[in-house]
Design an enzyme around this catalytic site. Structure first.
Site, PDB file in Angstrom:
ATOM      1  N   LEU A  24     -49.482 -80.344  -2.802  1.00 50.08           N
ATOM      2  CA  LEU A  24     -48.336 -79.889  -1.969  1.00 50.08           C
ATOM      3  C   LEU A  24     -48.162 -80.976  -0.769  1.00 50.08           C
ATOM      4  CD1 LEU A  24     -49.275 -76.010  -1.927  1.00 50.08           C
ATOM      5  CD2 LEU A  24     -47.618 -77.247  -3.235  1.00 50.08           C
ATOM      6  N   GLU A  71     -60.733 -75.016   3.568  1.00 51.10           N
ATOM      7  CA  GLU A  71     -60.800 -74.098   4.699  1.00 51.10           C
ATOM      8  C   GLU A  71     -59.538 -72.974   4.259  1.00 51.10           C
ATOM      9  OE1 GLU A  71     -60.417 -74.514   9.288  1.00 51.10           O
ATOM     10  OE2 GLU A  71     -58.460 -75.111   8.386  1.00 51.10           O
ATOM     11  N   ASP A  72     -58.571 -73.145   3.632  1.00 49.55           N
ATOM     12  CA  ASP A  72     -57.661 -72.187   3.600  1.00 49.55           C
ATOM     13  C   ASP A  72     -57.792 -71.042   2.619  1.00 49.55           C
ATOM     14  OD1 ASP A  72     -55.488 -73.757   4.808  1.00 49.55           O
ATOM     15  OD2 ASP A  72     -55.195 -74.897   3.249  1.00 49.55           O
ATOM     16  N   ARG A  91     -51.978 -72.096  -5.114  1.00 56.28           N
ATOM     17  CA  ARG A  91     -53.205 -72.114  -4.460  1.00 56.28           C
ATOM     18  C   ARG A  91     -53.641 -70.403  -4.700  1.00 56.28           C
ATOM     19  NH1 ARG A  91     -54.298 -75.224   0.765  1.00 56.28           N
ATOM     20  NH2 ARG A  91     -56.320 -75.097  -0.175  1.00 56.28           N
ATOM     21  N   ARG A 136     -46.907 -69.711   5.078  1.00 57.11           N
ATOM     22  CA  ARG A 136     -48.264 -69.446   4.257  1.00 57.11           C
ATOM     23  C   ARG A 136     -48.825 -68.291   4.618  1.00 57.11           C
ATOM     24  NH1 ARG A 136     -49.419 -74.569   2.036  1.00 57.11           N
ATOM     25  NH2 ARG A 136     -47.635 -75.737   1.521  1.00 57.11           N
ATOM     26  N   HIS A 167     -48.597 -75.401   9.590  1.00 57.15           N
ATOM     27  CA  HIS A 167     -49.778 -74.669  10.027  1.00 57.15           C
ATOM     28  C   HIS A 167     -49.966 -74.491  11.381  1.00 57.15           C
ATOM     29  CE1 HIS A 167     -52.057 -74.806   5.702  1.00 57.15           C
ATOM     30  NE2 HIS A 167     -51.310 -73.248   5.724  1.00 57.15           N
ATOM     31  N   CYS A 254     -59.099 -79.001   7.551  1.00 53.66           N
ATOM     32  CA  CYS A 254     -58.617 -78.470   6.184  1.00 53.66           C
ATOM     33  C   CYS A 254     -60.202 -78.565   5.362  1.00 53.66           C
ATOM     34  CB  CYS A 254     -57.704 -78.928   5.467  1.00 53.66           C
ATOM     35  SG  CYS A 254     -56.243 -79.049   6.616  1.00 53.66           S
TER      36      CYS A 254
END
Length: 268
Positions: A24, A71-72, A91, A136, A167, A254
């Site tokens: 992305l 990390e997400d 995701r 998100r 983010h 991340c």
């Protein structure tokens, strides 16, 4: 535990997949080079290990182009993992794919029951978990995360991230339990009241996504004035290349799940 937001015994990373070229991105600046990305990622892992931490690198997941950004889909607090619910549809399966490794390496696993939360929107100090709203991360996800975080000994604070910021941690990072590195734009919102704020230099906003990991502050290379500003404030700065990650909206924070286990125990 004092300094639990910057002192870590362990980290989990995931090798970048060849499919990272399909990752992305908000703005198309070209595809990352998988070979160069693997080289940058290896240097990142080596830098984490050089602090004395045990770092496990999980195998690449070709079906999830963005899975290098480990990390997400999860958060680890006090050795306990929380599987999150990334907001991007592509995701959605990453947390389930990561869960068996969290069971193996962490003291326990709790699943976020509803809503959407990306780990990139979560900034933790020693006592507080700040969660930024974004494209998100939504209010339902933050509401579901609150009791989990509180049971683990933290308070949770919702932050109204400016809508143009992908983010919350795209433009902020923790330097120590009382100090935040942030872009002037994010700092101007007042969301860091109670913290000392060091702002990135003009034109070096991408430096805000740094990582304090034990002694050093890892900073993306190419931001000399921000690096000097941190060094002059007394931080040990280590610069790392993140050019490939940046092409798919990624950065230093991340690429690892950072945590500590009691008495240094846990997966190696």
């Amino acid at each position: 535990m004092e300094n639990r937001s910057i002192s870590f015994t362990h980290a989990l990373c995931r090798a970048p997949a060849g499919s990272v070229t399909d990752g992305l991105r908000a703005v198309d600046q070209g595809d990352p080079d998988p070979v160069a990305f693997a080289r940058e990622h290896a240097a990142y892992v080596a830098a984490l290990r050089a602090t004395g931490a045990s770092v496990t690198v999980l195998p690449a997941l070709e079906e999830f182009p963005d899975s290098v950004f480990i990390e997400d889909p999860a958060l680890v607090l006090n050795g306990v993992a929380i599987t999150l619910r990334p907001g991007a549809p592509s995701r959605a399966g990453e947390a389930a794919a990561l869960r068996p490794d969290l069971v193996r390496h962490c003291a326990g696993v709790i699943d976020l029951p509803e809503g959407a939360v990306d780990g990139g929107d979560i900034l933790c100090s020693d006592s507080e978990v700040m969660v930024g709203l974004s494209a998100r991360t939504d209010r339902a996800g933050i509401a579901a995360l609150r009791p989990i975080v509180e049971d683990l000994g933290y308070r949770l604070r919702l932050v109204e991230t400016p809508p143009e910021i992908l983010h919350f941690k795209t433009e902020s990072s923790l330097l120590d339990p009382e100090t935040v590195l942030a872009t002037p734009r994010l700092a101007a919102t007042g969301c860091f009241a109670g913290y000392r704020v060091i702002e990135t230099a003009e034109g070096e906003e991408a430096a805000a996504n740094a990582v304090r990991f034990n002694a050093p502050v890892f900073l993306s290379a190419g931001h000399p004035r921000t690096a000097e500003r941190l060094a002059q404030t007394g931080y040990e700065v280590v610069e790392l290349e993140t050019m490939q990650a940046a092409l798919v909206d990624g950065g230093l924070s991340c690429m690892s799940l950072r945590y500590s286990m009691p008495d240094g125990q846990g997966g190696a």
